[in-house]
Design an enzyme around this catalytic site. Structure first.
Site, PDB file in Angstrom:
ATOM      1  N   THR B  41       0.824  -1.212   0.000  1.00  0.00           N
ATOM      2  CA  THR B  41       0.000   0.000   0.000  1.00  0.00           C
ATOM      3  C   THR B  41       0.857   1.261   0.000  1.00  0.00           C
ATOM      4  O   THR B  41       0.431   2.302  -0.473  1.00  0.00           O
ATOM      5  CB  THR B  41      -0.919   0.027   1.232  1.00  0.00           C
ATOM      6  N   HIS B  50      -1.672  15.102   5.420  1.00  0.00           N
ATOM      7  CA  HIS B  50      -2.914  15.820   5.678  1.00  0.00           C
ATOM      8  C   HIS B  50      -2.806  16.702   6.919  1.00  0.00           C
ATOM      9  O   HIS B  50      -2.059  16.411   7.840  1.00  0.00           O
ATOM     10  CB  HIS B  50      -4.054  14.820   5.884  1.00  0.00           C
ATOM     11  N   LYS B 250     -12.026  10.792   0.391  1.00  0.00           N
ATOM     12  CA  LYS B 250     -11.786  12.233   0.296  1.00  0.00           C
ATOM     13  C   LYS B 250     -12.011  12.727  -1.123  1.00  0.00           C
ATOM     14  O   LYS B 250     -11.884  13.911  -1.385  1.00  0.00           O
ATOM     15  CB  LYS B 250     -10.349  12.531   0.718  1.00  0.00           C
ATOM     16  N   ARG B 311      -5.754   0.408  -0.589  1.00  0.00           N
ATOM     17  CA  ARG B 311      -5.753   0.819   0.807  1.00  0.00           C
ATOM     18  C   ARG B 311      -6.239  -0.378   1.607  1.00  0.00           C
ATOM     19  O   ARG B 311      -7.112  -1.119   1.169  1.00  0.00           O
ATOM     20  CB  ARG B 311      -6.738   1.963   1.072  1.00  0.00           C
ATOM     21  N   ILE B 335      -4.311   0.584   8.492  1.00  0.00           N
ATOM     22  CA  ILE B 335      -3.724   1.931   8.431  1.00  0.00           C
ATOM     23  C   ILE B 335      -4.023   2.531   7.057  1.00  0.00           C
ATOM     24  O   ILE B 335      -3.184   2.553   6.165  1.00  0.00           O
ATOM     25  CB  ILE B 335      -2.206   1.868   8.713  1.00  0.00           C
ATOM     26  N   CYS B 400      19.560   7.529 -17.091  1.00  0.00           N
ATOM     27  CA  CYS B 400      18.176   7.945 -17.375  1.00  0.00           C
ATOM     28  C   CYS B 400      18.219   9.382 -17.843  1.00  0.00           C
ATOM     29  O   CYS B 400      18.634  10.266 -17.116  1.00  0.00           O
ATOM     30  CB  CYS B 400      17.332   7.827 -16.119  1.00  0.00           C
ATOM     31  N   CYS B 402      15.557  11.148 -19.000  1.00  0.00           N
ATOM     32  CA  CYS B 402      14.369  11.935 -18.638  1.00  0.00           C
ATOM     33  C   CYS B 402      14.581  12.624 -17.300  1.00  0.00           C
ATOM     34  O   CYS B 402      14.173  13.751 -17.092  1.00  0.00           O
ATOM     35  CB  CYS B 402      13.130  11.066 -18.548  1.00  0.00           C
ATOM     36  N   CYS B 437       9.661   8.719 -20.628  1.00  0.00           N
ATOM     37  CA  CYS B 437       9.855   7.577 -21.527  1.00  0.00           C
ATOM     38  C   CYS B 437       9.571   6.267 -20.803  1.00  0.00           C
ATOM     39  O   CYS B 437       9.566   5.205 -21.413  1.00  0.00           O
ATOM     40  CB  CYS B 437      11.243   7.577 -22.169  1.00  0.00           C
TER      41      CYS B 437
END
Lengths: 134, 489, 432
Positions: B41, B50, B250, B311, B335, B400, B402, B437
């Site tokens: 998760t 939050h 939410k 979740r 959780i 990489c 990008c 990419c």
């Protein structure tokens, strides 16, 4: 267009085939048929198309492009091609023959890597230069 | 060897408990079933920290969230993971929604959430977030809300825990637990572990672990959330944008990321399969439509990736943090959101329980709470970079393009404690493959580096562990095998 | 930090960069190629099939043979190049910052820059296929690199989404390596690559081409176990009840290419809708002295046309150095080029009014295939200033049109020029 070819000089395969012409993007569907030793070609719209369809009917061929394993090369494989088109029905066997090969670097573009493959009078040649492992 | 504490689950919760406990003079280990930590998760969490006004007061998660939010400031300083308090808006699109904003504000202030304000001046709102819809009538602004990278946080926690003596075991799925003479014997396919105390932070599998000890007082249902990620430069948001929440979630948020991308999501689908992280056409449409209510000019064409996360939703809809009837066994289950925000507060609560259980908590003299910031190419000035390359030329080979990630960062990710051993592990630690990419350019090079550093052939390199191999055989081997088969026939 | 000064820096050592650098070097200017891979040649090196070179060399070559000729020429001319070198920034003042293992951080001060960074492939995210995220999903070009260069097969049984040329060529390539290709699936009602490839790569091996279908679900949690394909209607919405499951361990995506312009964008050049930089009729971007050619500008279907465009970029850079460099000449008034009816995009984006006496080369693609059409250029007063007949147009083919200065009648007063592909009015009575 429709044409007939007399088969005096050569033997044509039996039966018929509908061939999609790839000479140009128009993509004519060309019907080729062996009618009692005479070759009927119908549906094409140019001379190049007629020739293409005829060859596809009698003896279709393809340029083979693949790779060969390399020992001690800058890369593990080298891209190769047949120097002439290979009869379509021999492609698979040729690929198997090529798969067994292992060749040592360095190699120059155009080098013949397999001579007279399967006795077809066709060579497998390198498509690029390849240096040794650094 | 008998551990003082065994933690099951290498998500953010398990790793945070491990790191918090590593302060004390204890023998601790953590068991993770996947090849990499932060694989469940944690991985597809939206990363929002939050403010804490959203859950009702009767839920423990509200209070742990508010407390946890505050703990982030110090944690980010110590652990050097990406974190920024950019603030959030709850967006009211109709006049009758203002009352709820006012209500949330009032209760939030009472409960100690700093800076909450309702803004009704449209000009002010649009100035703070120009991409917000013209339909907006008011927002609840929470300046303490922020963004963290959930997996980078988890890696930081794990690294710091290892620095302070915690042992991590990956690819260790727990299959059986025995409790006898105040000792837990935890069996995995790779061997047994014994410990005095056992903490269940197994996420979606928490109920299964709890059942192994005969405790079946809760159940965990997976709830899927789908996301769409957009390219950098596509749109630049200043704030985390929430719609007015519904009962189940939410809602679809529109949110910037710390790396300059934007994502929308998640939706909420209750499902039964705990491994189902598939995305659906209907779901992707739903979140796109949802997102466009808040930000009408979402650049749908610049989407670079869609993904889904799960979740762990408990039947109580609240966190289950319990000192259970089995002496020494602590459940840290269910959780769900705002679990990431609450994580440091949850860990503190677990420590209170362990103290109640009589565990002696003596702070180690050599405890070091600081996990140094991973060195990043992008953070260097040109002069620093020049110096770094002199020290180690691996800084100069860009793998990489990008995200401008050099070979050195990948090597560091592999050799870090609890380091990467899969392609996804590298991707989540230092981002090659995260960009536009999506691995097109870097994947062969990442495979090459993994193969070299782990001393494994290419064929054994996996995307994320067992059965996820990316290359199957050498070119020509299929033909040769065919030839051999043909010959034997 | 090591510093260099050159007349022209070429970013990218593939087909485009090589051709541009060769032209510049022949004009006896000081040029440098910067290549991020470990050898020169770019993507053409992994395109080991034949079909290249018919325009440029009047013979049929494989990709490696085609690009080897340019590599050899560059080496004969002693063109300096840097390998394994990644440019991570260039500035409007034409300072380039790059890194490599040998020299570390490098600063290259150039008088002109030619961008030749090529393109990248669209991925699953760009087309939003739902389903799991198992191992076994590759872009066609990525698979091509694994099979032809790295020497590994990414799977045994395949479904290929997208009937572009790369997808079809990979179908044959994999078949030749002993893999099984179950189907090539195409969302459009027509094949998107060349007919020749449809016949020689698919029909020759009995590989089904399934048009008006797309992949709607990917199965398998760890490794791909199969895909669901579904029929789509004219709006590309899925037709209910048309789902079919195909078992495979690998899905290849051949769903399009996008010019690679992050550096260009960060330098501040304007980028057009299709992903390439905005250019004028000299292939010059909105940053003075920075030119673009090849797939970084627009996605080409033929490498021969990349070469031709790169040569033009090289010549224009030479002209810039001789006539405009350091002269602070304000860009004069410009005409904007617009994609009209059945035109997806058109290059250049702008024409300098001061260049109207030159020959102008336009390149564009159509949105839909059509036959017996008229390509026409219309100005902002609806006056047709140029037209040409064509037997057919297809989206997979980039059309190149040269407007000789003598045959166009562009009014220097006009503000815009619209390119459109329309049915010929005489089509009902005249067959051709």
């Amino acid at each position: 267009m429709s044409v007939k070819t007399n088969g005096n000089e050569q033997e044509f395969p039996e039966g018929y085939k509908d061939i999609r012409c790839i000479v140009c993007p128009t993509g004519c569907l060309v019907h080729v048929e062996n009618l009692n030793g005479e070759l009927i070609i119908e549906g094409h719209s140019c001379k190049r198309g007629e020739e293409y369809a005829k060859e596809e009917f009698i003896a279709p061929k393809r340029i083979l492009t693949t790779t060969i394993r390399i020992e001690n090369g800058f890369l593990p494989l080298i891209p190769v091609r047949s120097d002439k088109p290979i009869p379509k029905d021999k492609l698979e066997e040729t690929l198997k023959e090529i798969a067994h090969k292992q060749i040592e670097a360095p190699i120059k573009m155009g080098d013949i890597l397999i001579e007279n493959v399967l006795g077809l009078d066709i060579n497998i040649i390198a498509s690029r230069d390849l240096i040794e492992k650094q | 060897m008998i551990y003082d504490v065994i933690i099951i689950g290498g998500g953010v919760t398990g790793c945070c408990i491990a790191r918090t406990l590593s302060k004390y003079d204890l023998k601790i280990c953590l068991l993770e079933k996947e090849a990499e930590i932060a694989s469940g998760t944690t991985k597809a969490n939206s990363g929002v920290i939050h403010a804490g006004y959203a859950s009702p007061r009767e839920y423990v998660k509200r209070h742990l969230c508010i407390k946890g939010n505050k703990l982030y400031t110090q944690a980010a300083e110590e652990l050097n993971f990406p974190f920024e308090r950019i603030g959030s808006f709850v967006v009211a699109l109709e006049d009758n929604q203002i009352k709820q904003l006012e209500d949330d504000r009032k209760k939030g202030i009472e409960d100690g959430i700093p800076g909450l304000e309702v803004i009704l001046d449209k000009n002010q709102i649009k100035q703070m977030e120009p991409n917000l819809t013209d339909e907006v009538v008011g927002v609840l602004h929470a300046p303490s809300a922020g963004l963290a990278s959930p997996y980078e946080l988890t890696f930081a926690l794990a690294e710091n825990a290892v620095m302070n003596g915690v042992k991590f075991f990956r690819n260790h799925e727990v299959v059986k637990i025995k409790h006898q003479d105040y000792t837990f014997t935890v069996r995995t396919y790779q061997g047994e572990f014994q410990g005095r105390n056992l903490i269940n932070a197994a996420g979606l599998y928490a109920a299964r672990i709890s059942n192994m000890l005969g405790l079946d007082y809760f159940s965990i249902m997976p709830r899927k959330g789908e996301y769409i990620l957009f390219d950098r430069n596509a749109i630049q948001l200043n704030k985390i944008l929430f719609p007015i929440p519904t009962k189940v979630s939410k809602g679809i948020l529109v949110c910037p990321t710390l790396h300059g991308n934007t994502f929308i999501g998640p939706n909420a689908q209750n499902i039964t399969d705990r491994e189902d992280i598939s995305t659906t056409t209907a779901g992707l449409k739903e979140i796109l439509e949802g997102g466009m209510k808040l930000v009408p000019n979402i650049p749908a064409r610049s989407s670079i990736r869609n993904f889904a996360g799960l979740r762990a939703v408990p039947d109580t809809y609240d966190f289950i943090i319990d000192n259970t009837d089995v002496y020494g066994f602590i459940n840290v289950a269910g959780i769900l959101s705002p679990g990431l925000t609450a994580t440091f507060a949850i860990a503190e609560k677990v420590i209170e329980f362990l103290e109640l259980l009589g565990l002696e908590l003596k702070v180690k003299e050599d405890y070091n709470p600081v996990r140094p910031k991973p060195e990043r190419f992008k953070d260097f000035t040109k002069e620093e970079l020049d110096k770094k390359i002199q020290e180690d030329p691996a800084w100069a080979r860009i793998i990489c393009r990008c995200e401008t990630i050099p070979e050195k960062e990948i090597i560091n990710a592999i050799h870090a404690s609890v380091g990467a051993n899969t392609i996804d592990g590298i991707k989540f630690r230092c981002r090659p493959g995260m960009g536009r990419c999506q691995g097109g350019f870097c994947r062969p090079r990442v495979i090459e580096i993994l193969s070299r550093e782990l001393n494994k052939p290419y064929e054994e390199i996996t995307k994320r562990g067992e059965d996820t191999n990316v290359l199957v055989v050498k070119t020509k081997d299929l033909i040769l095998k065919d030839v051999l088969r043909g010959a034997s026939e | 930090m090591k510093k260099y000064e050159v007349d022209v820096a070429v970013i990218g050592g593939g087909s485009a960069g090589l051709a541009a650098a060769i032209i510049v070097k022949k004009a006896e200017l000081n040029v440098l190629i910067i290549e991020r891979d470990k050898e020169l040649g770019g993507i053409t090196l992994q395109c080991i099939h034949n079909g290249f070179g018919l325009h440029e060399f009047k013979e049929e070559l494989t990709g490696p043979e085609y690009v080897q000729r340019f590599i050899n020429q560059a080496k004969e001319l002693n063109i300096p190049y840097k390998l394994d070198t990644m440019v991570f920034e260039f500035t409007p003042e034409k300072k380039i910052y790059a890194v490599n293992k040998k020299e570390g951080l490098i600063e290259i001060k150039a008088k002109a820059i030619i961008l030749a960074m090529g393109c990248r492939e669209k991925t699953r995210g760009a087309i939003n296929i739902p389903g799991f995220r198992p191992a076994g999903i590759y872009t066609a070009g990525q698979a091509q690199r694994f099979v032809n260069i790295e020497g590994y097969l990414p799977g045994r049984t395949y479904v290929i989404l997208g009937s572009g040329d790369i997808g079809m060529i990979m179908a044959r390539r994999l078949t030749w390596e002993g893999c099984q290709v179950k189907a090539v699936v195409e969302i459009q009602p027509y094949v998107s690559g060349l007919l020749r490839n449809e016949v020689q790569c698919l029909e020759d091996y009995g590989i089904p081409l399934i048009t008006s279908y797309t992949v709607t679900k990917i199965h398998g949690k760890d490794r791909v176990k199969g895909v669901t394909i579904s029929k789509v209607d004219r709006n590309f919405d899925r037709v209910i009840g048309s789902d079919k499951f195909i078992e495979c361990d690998t899905l290849l995506l051949s769903v399009g290419l996008i010019p690679e312009n992050e550096l260009t964008r960060e330098a501040g050049a304007e980028i057009s809708q299709m992903g390439g930089p905005v250019i004028d009729n000299n292939l010059e971007t909105t940053i003075e002295g920075v030119f673009a050619c090849g797939n970084v500008l627009q996605v080409h279907d033929l490498v021969d046309l990349v070469t031709a465009e790169a040569k033009r970029a090289g010549l224009n850079a030479i002209e810039y150095l001789k006539e405009r460099y350091n002269q602070k000449i304000e860009r004069k008034e410009q005409i904007k080029c617009i994609a009209g009816e059945n035109v997806n995009y058109v290059k250049p984006d702008i024409i300098n009014k001061s260049d109207l006496s030159k020959d102008l080369i336009f390149t564009f693609r159509v949105k839909r295939p059509d036959r017996r059409i008229l390509i026409q250029f219309k100005d902002d007063k609806n006056r047709i200033v140029f037209k040409r007949k064509r037997r057919y147009v297809i989206p997979s083919e980039m059309i190149e049109l040269k407007l000789n200065s003598s045959e166009q009648q562009i009014d220097p007063e006009c503000k815009s020029l619209e390119v459109e592909v329309v049915p010929r009015p005489e089509v009902l009575i005249e067959e051709d």
